[in-house]
Design a protein around this motif. Structure first.
Motif, PDB file in Angstrom:
ATOM      1  N   MET A 158      22.012 -33.138 -52.975  1.00 51.93           N
ATOM      2  CA  MET A 158      20.968 -34.149 -52.978  1.00 51.93           C
ATOM      3  C   MET A 158      20.132 -34.324 -51.956  1.00 51.93           C
ATOM      4  N   ASP A 159      18.901 -34.080 -52.057  1.00 49.13           N
ATOM      5  CA  ASP A 159      18.098 -34.248 -50.657  1.00 49.13           C
ATOM      6  C   ASP A 159      18.151 -35.847 -50.383  1.00 49.13           C
ATOM      7  N   THR A 160      18.677 -35.988 -49.097  1.00 47.56           N
ATOM      8  CA  THR A 160      18.920 -37.277 -48.510  1.00 47.56           C
ATOM      9  C   THR A 160      17.485 -38.013 -48.114  1.00 47.56           C
ATOM     10  N   ARG A 161      16.511 -37.190 -48.218  1.00 42.23           N
ATOM     11  CA  ARG A 161      15.328 -38.163 -47.981  1.00 42.23           C
ATOM     12  C   ARG A 161      15.068 -39.236 -49.301  1.00 42.23           C
ATOM     13  N   LEU A 162      15.675 -38.939 -50.330  1.00 44.05           N
ATOM     14  CA  LEU A 162      15.586 -39.653 -51.526  1.00 44.05           C
ATOM     15  C   LEU A 162      16.280 -41.038 -51.085  1.00 44.05           C
ATOM     16  N   LEU A 163      17.495 -41.002 -50.442  1.00 52.13           N
ATOM     17  CA  LEU A 163      18.236 -41.998 -50.123  1.00 52.13           C
ATOM     18  C   LEU A 163      17.511 -42.909 -49.039  1.00 52.13           C
ATOM     19  N   ARG A 164      16.862 -42.288 -48.423  1.00 53.58           N
ATOM     20  CA  ARG A 164      16.137 -43.026 -47.071  1.00 53.58           C
ATOM     21  C   ARG A 164      14.994 -43.742 -47.757  1.00 53.58           C
ATOM     22  N   THR A 165      14.506 -43.272 -48.676  1.00 56.71           N
ATOM     23  CA  THR A 165      13.362 -43.837 -49.526  1.00 56.71           C
ATOM     24  C   THR A 165      14.021 -45.049 -50.123  1.00 56.71           C
ATOM     25  N   LEU A 166      15.184 -44.678 -50.745  1.00 55.89           N
ATOM     26  CA  LEU A 166      15.903 -45.854 -51.364  1.00 55.89           C
ATOM     27  C   LEU A 166      16.092 -47.066 -50.578  1.00 55.89           C
ATOM     28  N   GLN A 167      16.808 -46.592 -49.303  1.00 51.61           N
ATOM     29  CA  GLN A 167      16.758 -47.723 -48.266  1.00 51.61           C
ATOM     30  C   GLN A 167      15.738 -48.591 -47.903  1.00 51.61           C
ATOM     31  N   VAL A 168      14.586 -47.813 -47.710  1.00 50.95           N
ATOM     32  CA  VAL A 168      13.338 -48.637 -47.168  1.00 50.95           C
ATOM     33  C   VAL A 168      12.770 -49.435 -48.247  1.00 50.95           C
ATOM     34  N   LEU A 169      12.812 -49.084 -49.407  1.00 56.06           N
ATOM     35  CA  LEU A 169      12.100 -49.861 -50.617  1.00 56.06           C
ATOM     36  C   LEU A 169      12.875 -50.975 -51.060  1.00 56.06           C
ATOM     37  N   ALA A 170      14.307 -50.809 -50.870  1.00 58.82           N
ATOM     38  CA  ALA A 170      15.099 -51.908 -51.248  1.00 58.82           C
ATOM     39  C   ALA A 170      14.930 -53.036 -49.988  1.00 58.82           C
TER      40      ALA A 170
ATOM     41  N   GLN B  24      24.301 -45.602 -47.828  1.00 57.99           N
ATOM     42  CA  GLN B  24      24.727 -45.613 -46.263  1.00 57.99           C
ATOM     43  C   GLN B  24      25.749 -44.932 -45.954  1.00 57.99           C
ATOM     44  N   GLU B  25      26.581 -44.652 -46.675  1.00 61.11           N
ATOM     45  CA  GLU B  25      27.944 -43.753 -46.517  1.00 61.11           C
ATOM     46  C   GLU B  25      27.605 -42.341 -46.232  1.00 61.11           C
ATOM     47  N   VAL B  26      26.455 -41.809 -47.259  1.00 57.61           N
ATOM     48  CA  VAL B  26      26.018 -40.558 -47.350  1.00 57.61           C
ATOM     49  C   VAL B  26      25.196 -40.397 -45.934  1.00 57.61           C
ATOM     50  N   LEU B  27      24.399 -40.906 -45.714  1.00 59.32           N
ATOM     51  CA  LEU B  27      23.501 -41.094 -44.512  1.00 59.32           C
ATOM     52  C   LEU B  27      24.195 -41.141 -43.146  1.00 59.32           C
ATOM     53  N   ALA B  28      25.072 -41.923 -43.252  1.00 59.19           N
ATOM     54  CA  ALA B  28      26.008 -41.996 -41.801  1.00 59.19           C
ATOM     55  C   ALA B  28      26.858 -40.368 -41.758  1.00 59.19           C
ATOM     56  N   ALA B  29      27.363 -40.146 -42.926  1.00 57.30           N
ATOM     57  CA  ALA B  29      28.125 -38.634 -42.833  1.00 57.30           C
ATOM     58  C   ALA B  29      27.100 -37.747 -42.340  1.00 57.30           C
ATOM     59  N   GLU B  30      25.610 -37.825 -42.829  1.00 60.76           N
ATOM     60  CA  GLU B  30      24.731 -36.591 -42.626  1.00 60.76           C
ATOM     61  C   GLU B  30      24.557 -36.948 -40.973  1.00 60.76           C
ATOM     62  N   GLN B  31      24.364 -37.890 -40.340  1.00 61.14           N
ATOM     63  CA  GLN B  31      24.251 -38.207 -38.817  1.00 61.14           C
ATOM     64  C   GLN B  31      25.469 -37.620 -38.011  1.00 61.14           C
ATOM     65  N   ARG B  32      26.775 -38.007 -38.759  1.00 62.85           N
ATOM     66  CA  ARG B  32      27.790 -37.434 -37.816  1.00 62.85           C
ATOM     67  C   ARG B  32      27.813 -36.069 -37.879  1.00 62.85           C
TER      68      ARG B  32
END
Length: 274
Positions: free
Chosen positions: A1-13, A69-77
């Motif tokens: 999954m493209d994590t950009r979608l998850l970042r958009t989700l976070q900001v919109l929320a 949040q967990e997925v994006l944290a894993a990506e950063q790690r």
């Protein structure tokens, strides 16, 4: 999954606005709409209700936010591992009492931005209960809360400072009378209200509203010293009594691995105790 979608989700929320989300992410609004639709199609669930007041996460959306949040944290790690050293860049979502947002945190956040230009702090005024819930659910990375004792929670709460609390009134107002207090959930005003016998205080959602009523001579209020320091200095308010100090706790979730951006933000917030 493209994590950009998850970042958009976070900001919109967080913003509740497609326009504000597009501005923050430096994309056009149609891109935000496309990202959310793609995510909803991929997960097979509606993630936001589009209301006149803005976009609000559905129950499914709230659950996805916590997982995102967990997925994006894993990506950063993963990025940190490849780069060898943590990349000090990214967003930090911080909740704090209004008095901290208005009087204490701007300088701290400005200094943080100078030292770590890649770190962006999103500051939200929030009371203790909502702050704890948001950290637990992944809506906030960090929170500052003013309490008499450490919050009873599975979250970590580290004392990083304290705030002096005053009972204040206009110069010619008596030491008792009508009270203008902050809304329920503010620990020091709730503590004071419990000690009032038959008084029925008026509750406000902002320090400015309560303070303005007191300056006008309409009654008394219980406020952090930092929020009335100027008025005490120029004589438009007087201190009727000094109340017990409230401890400032930094709240984090031990279940989550903090990003490099969150870690440097934690270090900066410790300056509040200096």
């Amino acid at each position: 999954m493209d994590t950009r979608l998850l970042r958009t989700l976070q900001v919109l929320a967080r913003t509740g606005s497609f326009t504000a989300t597009a501005t923050e992410l430096h994309v056009v609004q149609s891109t935000v709409t496309t990202h959310i639709k793609l995510l909803e199609r991929h997960l097979g669930a509606r993630l936001f209700d589009r209301l006149p007041s803005g976009a609000k996460p559905t129950e499914a959306g709230e659950r996805v936010l916590a997982a995102a949040q967990e997925v994006l944290a894993a990506e950063q790690r993963l990025l940190d591992t490849v780069q060898g050293t943590p990349a000090v860049a990214g967003d930090v979502r911080l909740g704090a009492p209004e008095s901290m947002c208005a009087y204490r945190l701007p300088t701290i956040i400005a200094d943080l931005a100078l030292r770590w230009p890649g770190v962006t702090v999103h500051l939200t005024p929030v009371g203790t209960r909502r702050a704890l819930d948001a950290v637990h659910d992944g809506g906030l990375d960090l929170a500052l809360v003013l309490e008499d004792d450490p919050p009873s929670t599975t979250l970590d709460a580290t004392p990083v400072g304290s705030e002096r609390i005053d009972l204040v009134a206009a110069p010619n107002h008596p030491d008792t009378g009508r009270y203008f207090l902050l809304e329920e959930g503010c620990s020091y005003t709730d503590r004071f209200a419990r000690d009032l016998a038959d008084a029925h205080p008026t509750r406000f959602g902002s320090i400015e509203a309560a303070r303005s009523c007191v300056v006008a001579g309409l009654g008394l209020s219980v406020l952090p010293r930092v929020s009335v320091a100027d008025q005490l200095a120029d004589g438009t308010l007087r201190c009727v009594a000094e109340l017990p100090e409230s401890t400032l706790f930094l709240v984090t979730d031990p279940r989550r691995t903090a990003s490099a951006a969150v870690r440097v933000a934690c270090q900066a917030l410790k300056a509040l105790s200096d």
